[in-house]
Design a protein around this motif. Structure first.
Motif, PDB file in Angstrom:
ATOM      1  N   ALA A 384       1.516  -0.960  -0.053  1.00 14.99           N
ATOM      2  CA  ALA A 384       0.213   0.279  -0.001  1.00 14.99           C
ATOM      3  C   ALA A 384       0.693   1.522  -0.002  1.00 14.99           C
ATOM      4  N   TRP A 385      -0.383   2.485  -0.278  1.00 14.67           N
ATOM      5  CA  TRP A 385       0.607   3.511  -0.076  1.00 14.67           C
ATOM      6  C   TRP A 385      -0.253   4.720   0.703  1.00 14.67           C
ATOM      7  N   TRP A 386       0.980   4.980   1.479  1.00 10.52           N
ATOM      8  CA  TRP A 386       0.489   6.093   2.882  1.00 10.52           C
ATOM      9  C   TRP A 386       1.064   7.697   2.499  1.00 10.52           C
ATOM     10  N   LYS A 387       0.509   8.584   1.917  1.00  9.21           N
ATOM     11  CA  LYS A 387       1.084   9.633   1.236  1.00  9.21           C
ATOM     12  C   LYS A 387       2.240   9.709  -0.238  1.00  9.21           C
ATOM     13  N   ASP A 388       3.237   9.790   0.406  1.00  8.67           N
ATOM     14  CA  ASP A 388       4.742   9.023  -0.579  1.00  8.67           C
ATOM     15  C   ASP A 388       5.209   8.451   0.024  1.00  8.67           C
ATOM     16  N   ASN A 389       5.002   7.574   0.982  1.00  7.42           N
ATOM     17  CA  ASN A 389       5.447   6.379   1.480  1.00  7.42           C
ATOM     18  C   ASN A 389       4.671   4.643   0.568  1.00  7.42           C
ATOM     19  N   ILE A 390       6.088   3.751   0.535  1.00  8.36           N
ATOM     20  CA  ILE A 390       5.184   2.470   0.324  1.00  8.36           C
ATOM     21  C   ILE A 390       5.077   1.581   2.141  1.00  8.36           C
ATOM     22  N   VAL A 391       4.382   0.863   2.276  1.00 13.17           N
ATOM     23  CA  VAL A 391       4.120   0.224   3.156  1.00 13.17           C
ATOM     24  C   VAL A 391       3.465  -1.257   3.240  1.00 13.17           C
TER      25      VAL A 391
END
Length: 625
Positions: A384-391
């Protein structure tokens, strides 16, 4: 060609300059300018080679602190470059000028030094023969990432070059100037950003690699309050900054790397002179210089004598950076000179403890779900993505977890942070299902990785031991925090960049309700990884985690096989508790490693080693492999 001087002008010429990047976000560029030297200042003007235009900048001679050559090709492959170091508005800058010829460079350097002597300018005692470049975020000569770092070579006033003595800078030998840091106390509060950091929550402060920051409050472990040179304050991740004297501000220093991993990086780079400095595992030796030369890695212990550092040729230095800089210019007993850190295995920014200093409840609308990564006893995992961060996000099975207990603990768990723990960033609790947001690990679970790499990986004994070391490091940290995992196994460890293994799902097991985790006594745990006291009395501790770690080592060296395969849970309890039998040694497992497994499986919990002792034993096995 030099122009005829007029009025107060001593010298003028049409030359190229590099932008000075006084603002952090400006790009690196070059422009041609008319440079004019007078008795008072060095000025530069726009225009063309036919005609001088408007003045674009001026440096007063009494503010100049250095005039030196620059190593050929270090400034974007330019030759005949010289530098002018000067003070402006309580800060230090370097103007890089590209002359047309070597003679032109020599003429300008001599003229500037003489003009500064007439103005009684105070020069720094050291300078950087290389350049600070934005593309590398460091000096090309000494790998310093602090733009205001002390010079690494003696300046012309110390070398006794052509001119009579010019006044030295009385307060510092630094190629940098920080008048606001006048006391030892303030100096101790000054840190260098070794990674960029983009604010993720309100109140965070942006960090730029190589910039200096004053730490105002370091009472919290993971998030400190700091102030930038522009006076902005906010929270920063403590792992992203280091003190001025810390070796981690150099790109060639690898604090916590094994000899085997070091050799892997050097071989992958493959260039003579590729090197790194690492912490030594040899008793009474603090550092080791590892160097690639003539087709193989070589290792040199940095010895100490009367607080001086030296290698075999016994040239003594006050600091390790001075030693490294010397051997960049002189092999002096080494196979070759030190040239550059490896291109592969560069330090990557560590994960932060949560998405901000106080940001652990995540708005689900900010999450963009990607592909499914797998399904386990806790739930289904997605990229998934949270804002510009891949998580990675884990959607918990409805009714599978005692949610209230876990939610109470989640905020605390986000503050557990270690390079060998999968970072818990936050949770979604205000809707169903409960979502857990963690660090993304590109190679998936250790169990899947072992299965996919069989049989090749079974022949890589060093790598398998390194997997064990990585897990042990993470567990040692949890042990030091009085945190019990309860479900340590290969399926709950993940493999990330550069094949680093991290422990995941810590703290979840005691909140899970699942038949696979239930014994006949009603306890919730995986039977085949459980210690005798857990099977008998549901008694968990760090020592029961040590037992599970022994089983995990067995998984690693058996290529991801299931322990006690084809044996029922009830029979496993009988084998472990009553018959006092243990898993057999995997075929390709070294005896030294199997000995550590057996130590982990001591019947009495108090007879099992701590993770700290296990880590020491595994390091010793690695060094002897």
């Amino acid at each position: 060609m030099f122009g005829a001087t007029q009025n107060n002008e001593l010298l003028f010429n049409y030359m190229k300059k590099r932008s000075q990047n006084k603002k952090t976000i400006t790009r690196q560029s070059y422009k041609y300018r008319w440079f004019v030297l007078t008795h008072e200042s060095l000025s530069y003007y726009d225009g063309n080679i036919e005609k001088r235009g408007n003045r674009k900048g001026e440096i007063f001679l009494n503010s100049i602190r250095g005039v030196e050559e620059v190593e050929n090709l270090s400034l974007d492959l330019n030759n005949n470059v010289f530098q002018v170091v000067y003070l402006e508005s309580n800060d230090c800058y370097t103007l890089y000028i590209v002359a047309e010829t070597k003679r032109q460079r020599e003429t300008w350097i001599q003229a500037l030094r003489l003009a500064c002597k007439d103005k009684h300018s105070s020069f720094f005692q050291k300078y950087h023969p290389g350049v600070w470049t934005k593309s590398l975020d460091k000096y090309t000569c000494c790998d310093q990432i602090d733009r205001k770092a002390p010079g690494c070579e003696l300046s012309f006033i110390e070398r006794h070059d052509d001119l009579p003595s010019i006044g030295k800078h009385s307060s510092s030998s630094h190629l940098g100037y920080t008048p606001s840091l006048t006391s030892a106390e303030n100096f101790e509060k000054t840190y260098i950003a070794i990674y960029n950091f983009k604010p993720m929550a309100e109140g965070d402060l942006q960090l730029f690699k190589g910039e200096r920051y004053e730490v105002l409050d370091n009472s919290l472990e993971h998030w400190w309050v700091a102030k930038s040179k522009n006076g902005k304050t906010g929270y920063i991740p403590s792992t992203y900054v280091r003190k001025l004297r810390d070796l981690e501000i150099y790109d060639w220093y690898y604090k916590d790397i094994t000899r085997q991993k070091c050799e892997e990086y050097l071989r992958r780079d493959g260039r003579d002179g590729c090197f790194m400095v690492r912490d030594s595992t040899t008793p009474r030796i603090f550092y080791t210089v590892s160097l690639y030369a003539n087709g193989k890695p070589r290792h040199y212990h940095v010895k100490q004598n009367d607080k001086k550092f030296y290698l075999s040729e016994r040239c003594y230095f006050s600091t390790v950076p001075e030693l490294v800089n010397y051997h960049k210019h002189n092999a002096a007993g080494l196979e070759t000179r030190l040239h550059f850190p490896p291109r592969h295995g560069q330090r990557t920014a560590p994960t932060t403890a949560g998405f901000g200093h106080d940001h652990w409840e995540i708005d689900p609308s900010e999450l963009v779900r990607g592909k499914e990564l797998g399904t386990g006893c806790f739930g289904t995992v997605y990229e998934a993505w949270w804002k510009d961060n891949i998580v990675a996000i884990k959607l918990m099975k409805t009714g599978s977890m005692s949610e209230h207990g876990f939610i109470e603990e989640a905020k605390t768990m986000t503050q557990l942070s270690h390079p060998n723990l999968v970072q818990l960033y936050g949770v979604v609790t205000k809707q169903q299902p409960l979502i857990i947001i963690t660090e993304f690990m590109m190679h998936g679970s250790l169990w899947q990785f072992l299965k996919s790499k069989v049989p090749r990986i079974l022949n890589e004994t060093e790598r398998l031991i390194m997997f064990c070391v990585d897990v042990c490091k993470g567990m040692e940290y949890l042990e030091s925090r009085k945190c019990i995992h309860r479900d340590l196994a290969a399926r709950n460890c993940l493999v990330g960049q550069n094949y680093v293994v991290k422990v995941g799902d810590f703290g979840l097991a005691r909140h899970v309700i699942d038949d696979e985790y239930s014994s006949s006594y009603g306890a919730k745990f995986p039977i085949k990884w459980a210690a005798p006291e857990v099977l008998k009395y549901t008694r968990f501790s760090s020592k029961s985690d040590v037992w599970a770690f022994g089983v995990l080592i067995w998984e690693i060296f058996s290529g991801g096989q299931l322990p006690f395969a084809n044996i029922t849970n009830a029979d496993v309890v009988e084998i472990i508790c009553n018959k006092d039998e243990r898993l057999k040694k995997p075929i390709d497992c070294p005896q030294s490693v199997f000995t550590q497994m057996m130590n982990c499986w001591a019947r009495k919990a108090e007879d099992r080693p701590s993770f700290k002792i296990l880590l020491s034993c595994l390091h010793a096995i690695l060094e002897s492999t």
